[in-house]
Write a protein that holds these residues in place. Structure first.
Motif, PDB file in Angstrom:
ATOM      1  N   ALA A   1       0.858  -1.372  -0.139  1.00 20.27           N
ATOM      2  CA  ALA A   1      -0.001   0.050  -0.052  1.00 20.27           C
ATOM      3  C   ALA A   1       0.834   1.318  -0.072  1.00 20.27           C
ATOM      4  O   ALA A   1       1.811   1.189   0.644  1.00 20.27           O
ATOM      5  N   ALA A   2       0.585   2.357  -0.812  1.00 19.91           N
ATOM      6  CA  ALA A   2       0.994   3.536  -0.509  1.00 19.91           C
ATOM      7  C   ALA A   2       0.436   4.082   0.518  1.00 19.91           C
ATOM      8  O   ALA A   2      -0.611   3.877   1.226  1.00 19.91           O
ATOM      9  N   ASP A   3       1.288   5.296   1.073  1.00 16.60           N
ATOM     10  CA  ASP A   3       0.885   5.931   2.381  1.00 16.60           C
ATOM     11  C   ASP A   3      -0.749   6.605   2.384  1.00 16.60           C
ATOM     12  O   ASP A   3      -0.703   7.031   3.467  1.00 16.60           O
ATOM     13  N   ASP A   4      -1.063   6.666   1.403  1.00 16.18           N
ATOM     14  CA  ASP A   4      -2.286   7.629   1.309  1.00 16.18           C
ATOM     15  C   ASP A   4      -3.541   6.565   1.294  1.00 16.18           C
ATOM     16  O   ASP A   4      -4.674   6.992   1.126  1.00 16.18           O
ATOM     17  N   ALA A   5      -3.356   5.409   1.298  1.00 15.98           N
ATOM     18  CA  ALA A   5      -4.336   4.255   1.236  1.00 15.98           C
ATOM     19  C   ALA A   5      -5.187   4.277   2.634  1.00 15.98           C
ATOM     20  O   ALA A   5      -4.828   4.597   3.567  1.00 15.98           O
ATOM     21  N   ARG A   6      -6.480   3.872   2.284  1.00 14.09           N
ATOM     22  CA  ARG A   6      -7.493   4.020   3.175  1.00 14.09           C
ATOM     23  C   ARG A   6      -8.402   2.873   3.134  1.00 14.09           C
ATOM     24  O   ARG A   6      -8.727   2.402   1.984  1.00 14.09           O
ATOM     25  N   PHE A   7      -8.656   2.147   4.288  1.00 16.18           N
ATOM     26  CA  PHE A   7      -9.478   0.892   4.072  1.00 16.18           C
ATOM     27  C   PHE A   7     -10.835   0.865   5.170  1.00 16.18           C
ATOM     28  O   PHE A   7     -10.793   1.550   6.075  1.00 16.18           O
ATOM     29  N   GLY A   8     -11.691   0.154   4.320  1.00 14.21           N
ATOM     30  CA  GLY A   8     -13.241   0.157   5.220  1.00 14.21           C
ATOM     31  C   GLY A   8     -13.941  -0.888   4.543  1.00 14.21           C
ATOM     32  O   GLY A   8     -13.987  -1.302   3.399  1.00 14.21           O
ATOM     33  N   VAL A   9     -14.668  -1.191   5.585  1.00 10.09           N
ATOM     34  CA  VAL A   9     -15.691  -2.521   5.268  1.00 10.09           C
ATOM     35  C   VAL A   9     -17.329  -1.899   5.823  1.00 10.09           C
ATOM     36  O   VAL A   9     -17.421  -1.959   6.960  1.00 10.09           O
ATOM     37  N   PRO A  10     -17.867  -1.363   4.823  1.00 11.59           N
ATOM     38  CA  PRO A  10     -18.986  -0.442   5.161  1.00 11.59           C
ATOM     39  C   PRO A  10     -20.453  -1.179   5.520  1.00 11.59           C
ATOM     40  O   PRO A  10     -21.515  -0.455   5.606  1.00 11.59           O
ATOM     41  N   PRO A  11     -20.521  -2.595   5.420  1.00 12.87           N
ATOM     42  CA  PRO A  11     -21.890  -3.075   5.336  1.00 12.87           C
ATOM     43  C   PRO A  11     -22.956  -2.446   6.697  1.00 12.87           C
ATOM     44  O   PRO A  11     -23.929  -2.368   6.699  1.00 12.87           O
ATOM     45  N   ALA A  12     -22.243  -2.165   7.711  1.00 12.13           N
ATOM     46  CA  ALA A  12     -22.927  -1.887   8.959  1.00 12.13           C
ATOM     47  C   ALA A  12     -23.536  -0.363   8.834  1.00 12.13           C
ATOM     48  O   ALA A  12     -24.583  -0.072   9.382  1.00 12.13           O
ATOM     49  N   ARG A  13     -22.853   0.223   7.807  1.00 14.70           N
ATOM     50  CA  ARG A  13     -23.358   1.828   7.540  1.00 14.70           C
ATOM     51  C   ARG A  13     -24.498   1.587   6.859  1.00 14.70           C
ATOM     52  O   ARG A  13     -25.312   2.594   6.465  1.00 14.70           O
ATOM     53  N   LEU A  14     -24.810   0.481   5.906  1.00 18.30           N
ATOM     54  CA  LEU A  14     -25.843   0.093   4.814  1.00 18.30           C
ATOM     55  C   LEU A  14     -26.685  -0.504   5.240  1.00 18.30           C
ATOM     56  O   LEU A  14     -27.592  -0.896   4.452  1.00 18.30           O
TER      57      LEU A  14
END
Length: 255
Positions: free
Chosen positions: A120-133
């Motif tokens: 990963a590059a240092d600007d990468a961001r990760f998320g798993v959003p099903p609880a928001r949806l």
């Protein structure tokens, strides 16, 4: 969405698959989910390809599944085209590396986790959003995530739907290496060059065994390949002669 597509380039024994959907931050459409297993079938059968890199166009890995396709994805559950694409990627017989910049969320994280390695590059961001949806994350996907990062970290990602930065992703094992964005492409080139120069017999056997896809007969088959191929003899001879080994093993047809 005519611009939504998967692009493929093969160079120096490495196939690069690029996720491209500029209007949706490289979100995966149904057509793209369906296309991925077909591409993987072709690349796996190509003897000149020894490794695969999955990445995203224009500084973003993948912002997830295109939610305009939500009804079809919901109606199929674990039989969805997204899960089928993930499973095919996880089962790809050759080493796979996710090269990650920017957003790696939802379906994007799903694909990255299905790869063998994640750089990963240092600007990468990760998320798993099903609880928001209000969604249930597919069972195979949930189990694969938990195996990678551990139950507690997987629960944190799933319970909160929070984006995590690359430093936390590295701590929990979601990524293997982090480096400045300007260095990412060169690091991927060096890594894949190293992998493709190694014994492909060793690499293929290691991947199957680590992934738990072998029984006793298959392990015996691999040892038979070592004896028949001369790979070990070449490796030891090259070591004593202080030269790079010349490994020649390729998978037998229909193995």
């Amino acid at each position: 969405m005519a611009d939504a597509e998967l692009l493929v380039e093969v160079s120096a024994a490495v196939a690069t698959v690029v996720i491209r959907n500029p209007d949706r931050r490289n979100a995966m459409t149904l057509a793209m989910w369906r296309q991925l297993p077909v591409l993987l079938d072709h690349l796996e059968a190509e003897p000149g390809v020894r490794a695969l890199v999955l990445t995203g166009a224009d500084g973003t890995f993948c912002a997830g599944a295109d939610l305009s396709d939500l009804d079809e994805l919901l109606s199929t559950g674990d039989a969805s085209v997204a899960v089928a694409a993930e499973e095919r990627l996880a089962a790809f017989a050759k080493p796979t590396v996710a090269a990650i910049r920017g957003a790696c969320v939802g379906g994007g994280c799903q694909l990255a986790v299905a790869c063998d390695l994640r750089i990963a590059a240092d600007d990468a961001r990760f998320g798993v959003p099903p609880a928001r949806l209000g969604l249930v994350y597919p069972a195979p996907t949930t189990r694969r995530l938990a195996r990678l990062v551990g139950p507690a970290a997987a629960k944190h990602l799933l319970f909160t739907s929070e984006l995590v930065d690359v430093e936390r992703a590295l701590r929990i094992g979601l990524v293997d290496e982090v480096l400045p964005g300007v260095d990412l492409a060169a690091r991927i080139d060096r890594l894949t060059a190293t992998i493709t120069e190694r014994s492909q017999l060793t690499v293929a056997a290691a991947k199957e065994i680590i992934d738990g896809r072998v029984d006793d007969d298959r392990v015996a088959w691999w040892y038979g390949q070592v004896r028949a191929s001369g790979e070990a003899r070449e490796g030891v001879t090259a070591f004593h002669e202080r030269r790079p080994p010349h490994f020649a093993w390729t998978p037998p047809p229909g193995r």
